[in-house]
Design a protein around this motif. Structure first.
Motif, PDB file in Angstrom:
ATOM      1  N   THR A   1      74.890   9.818  41.933  1.00 26.91           N
ATOM      2  CA  THR A   1      73.662   9.426  42.850  1.00 26.91           C
ATOM      3  C   THR A   1      72.475   9.539  41.828  1.00 26.91           C
TER       4      THR A   1
ATOM      5  N   GLY B   1      71.741  14.960  42.880  1.00 26.59           N
ATOM      6  CA  GLY B   1      72.956  14.820  42.181  1.00 26.59           C
ATOM      7  C   GLY B   1      73.774  16.374  42.330  1.00 26.59           C
TER       8      GLY B   1
ATOM      9  N   THR C   1      80.016  11.241  46.609  1.00 27.36           N
ATOM     10  CA  THR C   1      80.139  12.659  45.995  1.00 27.36           C
ATOM     11  C   THR C   1      81.200  13.690  46.840  1.00 27.36           C
TER      12      THR C   1
ATOM     13  N   GLY D   1      81.882  13.329  41.228  1.00 25.72           N
ATOM     14  CA  GLY D   1      80.771  12.816  42.367  1.00 25.72           C
ATOM     15  C   GLY D   1      79.387  12.828  42.030  1.00 25.72           C
ATOM     16  N   SER D   2      79.105  13.931  41.313  1.00 21.92           N
ATOM     17  CA  SER D   2      77.550  14.201  41.577  1.00 21.92           C
ATOM     18  C   SER D   2      76.655  13.402  40.673  1.00 21.92           C
TER      19      SER D   2
ATOM     20  N   ALA E   1      75.893  19.035  45.073  1.00 21.05           N
ATOM     21  CA  ALA E   1      77.382  19.397  44.851  1.00 21.05           C
ATOM     22  C   ALA E   1      77.555  20.934  44.752  1.00 21.05           C
TER      23      ALA E   1
END
Length: 224
Positions: A108, A13, A134, A104-105, A17
């Protein structure tokens, strides 16, 4: 699976990023402060967690989420980027990039933890698709940040929401038909939108910054 979550949260995650953030910031060193980059990234993670929590608690609302969640997620980013300290400033575009990546991270590890996977392939497909998400959030962070900078927030926010409908539609179809491998298409989509935002939108502040420097030099020369 529970023992696997901390590792996925970190390595699948946040770490990817941060790598994308490091690469994407090259050439923009004059347009941001390190402190604010990391602050907006962490803020993105916080609001991403809040958004994911809301979505998980309301996941039974059915197909309405295809429309509702894009609005919710893009508004979360807009609230931060439209604060007074960011308005009409070039660097807001860059901070939108870091905010969107942090946001966005989160998705995941969430996808891995709460996914109902039939096999290993479907889990890998979800992870790949989540990375596309992400990148997508990084892209929409750029678009919204640029909209705040040029005072055209409504235009770029609406554009971001419309682009987001594709994400929720693919996820909806995937869940409805139990076709996990379809989520791989989210990576392709995320890459395309990210490339557009990074190369066609965020790059504008470079040329505008150079134009401002040339104008400043011309004024200094004329005043001598």
């Amino acid at each position: 699976m529970d023992s696997f979550i901390p590792q996925t949260s970190l390595f699948i995650g946040i770490i990817p990023a941060l790598v994308v953030l490091y690469i994407g910031l090259k050439g923009y060193e004059d347009f941001y402060k390190d402190k604010l980059i990391y602050l907006t990234f962490i803020t993105g993670i916080i609001i991403g967690v809040a958004s994911a929590a809301i979505e998980l608690f309301t996941q039974d609302i059915g197909l309405v989420y295809i429309v509702l969640f894009p609005i919710l997620e893009q508004l979360f980013k807009t609230i931060i980027l439209n604060m007074g300290r960011f308005q009409e400033k070039q660097e807001t575009t860059v901070y939108g990039f870091s905010l969107g990546l942090g946001f966005g991270s989160v998705f995941t590890p969430v996808a891995i933890y709460f996914g109902n996977f039939q096999d290993l392939f479907s889990m890998i497909a979800a992870m790949i698709g989540s990375f596309g998400i992400t990148l997508f959030h990084a892209a929409t962070g750029i678009l919204i940040g640029y909209g705040v900078y040029v005072n055209k927030l409504a235009k770029y926010l609406t554009f971001s929401i419309l682009l987001h409908f594709v994400i929720t539609t693919v996820i909806g179809v995937t869940n409805l038909l139990s076709i996990g491998y379809l989520q791989i298409t989210l990576l392709i989509y995320g890459l395309l939108i990210f490339w557009y935002a990074l190369k066609r939108v965020m790059s504008r502040i470079l040329t505008e910054g150079q134009r401002r420097k040339r104008t400043k030099k011309d004024i200094e020369i004329k005043s001598k």
